[in-house]
Design an enzyme around this catalytic site. Structure first.
Site, PDB file in Angstrom:
ATOM      1  N   ASP A 206       0.836  -1.200   0.000  1.00 27.00           N
ATOM      2  CA  ASP A 206       0.000   0.000   0.000  1.00 27.00           C
ATOM      3  C   ASP A 206       0.871   1.251   0.000  1.00 27.00           C
ATOM      4  OD1 ASP A 206      -2.399   1.715   0.535  1.00 27.00           O
ATOM      5  OD2 ASP A 206      -3.313  -0.207   1.000  1.00 27.00           O
TER       6      ASP A 206
ATOM      7  N   HIS B 121      -4.081   6.210   2.774  1.00 27.12           N
ATOM      8  CA  HIS B 121      -4.709   4.991   2.245  1.00 27.12           C
ATOM      9  C   HIS B 121      -4.206   3.737   2.949  1.00 27.12           C
ATOM     10  CE1 HIS B 121      -5.622   1.842  -0.785  1.00 27.12           C
ATOM     11  NE2 HIS B 121      -6.600   2.642  -1.189  1.00 27.12           N
TER      12      HIS B 121
ATOM     13  N   SER C  86     -10.990  -0.680  -2.124  1.00 27.61           N
ATOM     14  CA  SER C  86      -9.781  -0.710  -1.284  1.00 27.61           C
ATOM     15  C   SER C  86     -10.130  -0.957   0.169  1.00 27.61           C
ATOM     16  CB  SER C  86      -9.020   0.616  -1.390  1.00 27.61           C
ATOM     17  OG  SER C  86      -8.348   0.731  -2.603  1.00 27.61           O
TER      18      SER C  86
END
Length: 629
Positions: free
Chosen positions: A21, A86, A414
């Site tokens: 990630d 994220h 996600s």
């Protein structure tokens, strides 16, 4: 998973979940290691350090970064630190420690925790401001496999390609060889058909669903009418009412040269007209309009969308999104019917809605890489997920946004991906000897049917909504190993040389591999057949083998639920097991006339039942809607 779910926390704490990630923020409370013992003794990996990252702890036991091109101008100083938020969000969703009273400015307040809060985390930073480089992705996979992670969660998408050039397909294949299951996001290109990503059969491909909690933002008009839209609005109004106008009334003299002023496009609004006001804008879909409108000095905006909004965005100024043809029309009518229109946008509230349902942005099948494998595999919550965030990033990602918080509410496949990786980890804590395919099968065959049906049906949600507690005791599993996937690749027409390169074995030859007969050539937990010719009759055979992981002495009976226009037979339709781990084989013969022009998908269901277990296998036939497909 419910807080009351039976757990084996000591087993969970020995499991290491890896994520590829954008990095991780150790300052987020989700990664506090209070109460955690030292990492598992088998873990030997190092923890990189760098700017804004001083090291790991007993919760986050690994953090590495990969950047082939260190001269890339969009790369911040090399470090595992998360500058986008994220990676922190996905990691805390998967295995974050419990944090009581977590919220985003008191929105969604409650206890936030990961699906497997006792598990250890290893972050492999492969994505930067400039994106995710393929070589960095492959390097991240190699390192994670060598380090000894038990699962991989990869919330990264891309254009579907051949398995031999797709870095995620290649990396996850090598992970599978080492007994590591990779969970991947299905993509955010929905609701278009054939938009699905990460489709290799050894990957667990995850679609996004909505939960029964939605974030709604109410607003009021000066005429006394109240309405509600969707957004994440963290701002509390300072006045009772604000002046209201639309894009046309707020346009500058030359605005039409730059774009559509009704949509509040860049350069179309006159700051002197909109400053301190709420603007009503029209948009075909949400684009990054909030920063454009914020630059004009507007105090807020209401965006009318051509489709009813289903997702709540965090905005840089007070805002809410509504259906342009119903609520939006009433707003415009009000603006045009009075000399002094006014409105006020209130802070977001959490409300309940019917669920689960497939999020509109979630990519749909069918896939085109291997046409007779159904993707996505399964669905998990991915809409409006409150989880950890990095204070190195602003809430909206805009530099002019001065809000930096430990938690944020984000939507996407996600966010769904780590939910399923957590469910897989949970199952493994009870069955440490199960293969990746067995765990994947357990999750898929015990998934909860989606209550809110859509035209795309299984093309949107696969086997259904993940149900981790049921997956611990699935009764039967469709298991397979590397040789099964090699047979599948041979049947797909890949040559021995290409497969040998993937394996690192120049002597590999498809003639030495047993290829499973049937439509798909794989012992998959779903059955899918793609009719390339719209005028063809339906004729498919699926061969499957199941292993008993339930009770030693048990009898399973087959039950078919079929739509009109489809016939099927299960041979044999009864399977008797005398001991655990015993295997039995069966086949399903599916037939039917050509599908009518108005029908492009037929959904059926095979259920094996022993009165204690229900082993569900969707059967789907898809007809190409035109010959180009």
């Amino acid at each position: 998973m419910s807080l009351k779910a039976k757990r084996k926390s000591n087993k969970e704490s020995d499991i290491i979940v890896g994520l590829l990630d954008t990095g991780i923020s150790m300052a987020c409370p989700s990664f506090n290691d209070k109460g955690y013992g030292p990492p598992p003794s088998r873990w030997k990996a190092k923890c990189d350090t760098g700017v804004n990252f001083t090291g790991c702890n007993n919760k986050v036991i690994g953090a590495k970064y990969f950047k082939l091109d260190r001269m890339d101008p969009l790369v911040r100083l090399p470090s595992p630190a998360d500058y986008q938020g994220h990676g922190t969000h996905t990691a805390s969703t998967l295995a974050g420690a419990p944090v009581e009273g977590a919220s985003l400015f008191n929105i969604g307040k409650g206890t936030v925790r990961g699906g497997v809060p006792s598990a250890r985390i290893a972050m492999y930073k492969v994505c930067w401001d400039s994106g995710c480089n393929e070589m960095d992705l492959l390097a991240g996979f190699d390192e994670a496999i060598a380090d000894g992670v038990d699962f991989l969660s990869v919330s990264i998408g891309g254009v579907p390609r051949s398995f031999f050039v797709d870095p995620i397909a290649i990396g996850s294949f090598h992970a599978m060889k080492r007994g590591i299951l990779t969970s991947c996001s299905a993509g955010n290109k929905g609701p278009s058909l054939m938009s699905i990503q990460n489709v290799a059969p050894w990957i667990l491909t995850v679609a996004a669903s909505g939960t029964d909690k939605q974030f709604a933002t109410p607003f009021a008009l000066g005429n006394g009418k109240n309405a509600t839209g969707l957004s994440i609005n963290t701002f509390t109004p300072k006045k009772k009412m604000y002046p209201l106008l639309n894009g046309a009334l707020g346009a500058n003299a030359t605005g039409y040269k730059y774009g559509n002023y009704s949509s509040c496009d860049y350069g179309t609004l006159d700051p002197n007209k909109v400053k301190g006001r709420i603007v009503y804008c029209l948009g075909a879909d949400f684009i990054d309009q909030d920063s454009i409108i914020a630059e004009t000095g507007a105090t807020g905006f209401i965006m009318g969308l051509s489709k009813k909004p289903v997702m709540s965005y965090t905005t840089i100024i007070a805002a809410t999104f509504v259906d342009a043809f119903t609520v939006g029309k009433n707003i415009n009518d009000y603006i045009n019917s009075t000399k002094n229109p006014q409105a006020v946008i209130y802070k977001t509230k959490r409300v309940r809605v019917p669920a689960p349902f497939v999020a509109s942005f979630s990519s749909r099948g069918p896939q085109v890489t291997s046409r007779n494998i159904l993707k996505p595999d399964i669905t998990a919550p991915g809409l409006n997920i409150l989880a950890g965030f990095s204070k190195l990033a602003s809430l909206t990602g805009y530099d002019e946004d001065d809000r930096h918080e430990n938690f944020n509410i984000i939507s996407g496949t996600s966010m769904a991906c780590p939910h399923v990786a957590a469910a897989a980890t949970y199952v493994k804590s009870f069955h440490p000897d199960w293969s990746p395919a067995a765990i994947k099968s357990a999750l898929m065959t015990t998934a909860t049917p989606m209550l809110i049906k859509e035209d795309e049906a299984e093309l949107g949600y696969g086997s259904g909504q993940v149900n981790p507690t049921r997956a611990v005791n699935p009764g039967l599993v469709y298991d397979m190993g590397m040789s099964s996937y090699l047979g599948f690749l041979c049947k797909q027409g890949y040559n021995s040389s290409d497969i040998g390169l993937l394996l690192g074995n120049k002597r590999f030859n498809c003639s030495n591999i047993k290829i499973l007969p049937g439509a798909d050539g794989l012992n998959y937990p779903t059955m899918y057949f793609h009719l390339l010719n719209a005028n063809s009759r339906i004729s498919a055979v699926f061969c499957r083998t199941v292993r008993n992981v339930g009770y030693g002495n048990s009898t399973y009976n087959a039950r078919l639920t079929l739509p009109k226009g489809l016939t099927a037979e299960v041979i044999p339709n009864t399977m008797k097991f005398t001991h655990v781990h015993q295997k039995q084989s069966f086949k399903v013969v599916v037939n039917g006339p050509p599908m009518s022009n108005g029908t492009y998908i037929l959904s059926a269901l095979l259920e094996w039942n022993d009165s204690k277990h229900s082993v569900r296998t969707p059967i789907v036939v898809f007809r190409s809607m035109d010959q180009s497909h």
